[in-house]
Design an enzyme around this catalytic site. Sequence first.
Site, PDB file in Angstrom:
ATOM      1  N   ASP A 181      19.905  34.347  13.131  1.00 47.10           N
ATOM      2  CA  ASP A 181      18.689  33.448  13.999  1.00 47.10           C
ATOM      3  C   ASP A 181      17.772  35.076  13.497  1.00 47.10           C
ATOM      4  O   ASP A 181      16.641  34.862  13.291  1.00 47.10           O
ATOM      5  CB  ASP A 181      20.073  34.446  15.538  1.00 47.10           C
ATOM      6  CG  ASP A 181      18.706  34.469  16.390  1.00 47.10           C
ATOM      7  OD1 ASP A 181      19.431  33.048  17.712  1.00 47.10           O
ATOM      8  OD2 ASP A 181      18.605  35.437  17.031  1.00 47.10           O
TER       9      ASP A 181
ATOM     10  N   HIS B 289      26.263  27.799  16.057  1.00 41.61           N
ATOM     11  CA  HIS B 289      25.215  29.153  17.007  1.00 41.61           C
ATOM     12  C   HIS B 289      25.761  30.178  15.858  1.00 41.61           C
ATOM     13  O   HIS B 289      24.440  31.051  14.695  1.00 41.61           O
ATOM     14  CB  HIS B 289      23.942  29.284  18.094  1.00 41.61           C
ATOM     15  CG  HIS B 289      23.421  30.183  17.096  1.00 41.61           C
ATOM     16  ND1 HIS B 289      22.094  30.134  16.231  1.00 41.61           N
ATOM     17  CD2 HIS B 289      22.990  31.093  17.625  1.00 41.61           C
ATOM     18  CE1 HIS B 289      21.073  31.088  16.211  1.00 41.61           C
ATOM     19  NE2 HIS B 289      21.711  31.532  17.315  1.00 41.61           N
TER      20      HIS B 289
END
Length: 331
Positions: free
Chosen positions: A105, A308
């Site tokens: 991320d 994610h």
Amino acid sequence: MIDMPPLQFAETNGIRMGFYEAGPRTDTPPVVLCHGWPELAFSWRHQIKALGDAGIRVIAPDQRGYGATDRPEPVEAYDMEHLTGDLIGLLDHLKIDKAIFVGHDWGGFVVWQMPLRHAARVAGVVGVNTPHWDRAPMDPIALFRQRFGDHMYIVQFQDPSREPDKIFGSRVEQTFDAFMRKPVARPPGAPEEQPIAGVGASARLNLAFPQMIANYDAKHDPRIPILSAEEKKVFVDTFTKTGFTGGINWYRNFTRNWERSAGLDHHVRVPALMIMAENDAVLPPSAADGMERLVPDLEKYLVRDSGHWTQQEKPDEVSAKLIEWRRKRFG
């Protein structure tokens, strides 16, 4: 029982940084694990244990603004020069010459910048979900606004009223309940946006995360949580104490970082690995298309059936790939 090494501290780049370390200190080059938003070094708990047990020296900091690390007041204190400089200061504190930097991320954006700004200190780079791109043709915030509108979370984060900080800060448990879940498996050809209970289609399509959290009710969410109650408590307790502003300040430097990176050579000239997650709606595998142009020594690896939060959703697979690539490329 959650297995984390003892918390240590380093004075680096004008702040005190908390970090965790495992594995033999004689192992080189060590692996530095850099988390994203809204996360912590704790997000890498599975990899810290697996790599340490495999005889690899591994270091995971709470980065600037997060967890046990200082949270300076000025927004500019969270620009890319500071974030990469913190990691160099951490290496200096530990008397490490070069390291392999692994980032997920936002941590991924930081680690791809390391060889551009501090080439002599970088042995290799691994992006988890976050690819390496060339410098944007225009201010990224203007691009986000153009593409997604004013409600897109990164655009909202630019608001000086700090309304998003307040929304997340007053609903900490809701935030982690909503974010830290596996995506709903979708049939081939179905659109990527996942319905989230109690949130209108416009909030999802515009990535309007503050509104999504404000309207969220876990009781109506069919998605499977990826955290145990004990693990969730670590995130909730930490962010209840620190708030979210430190991490959101990283986003408030998008324009500054873009302006200040003019003239930077964006080619990565170290061995690199790109780990992609099949069902990440924000950073899909397609986002890594064409990376080879900027990263000639690149291996790509796809983690299937993961959203994610890849290193927490598929911890064994991510750890095994990191160990295998590290041994193959660095002995």
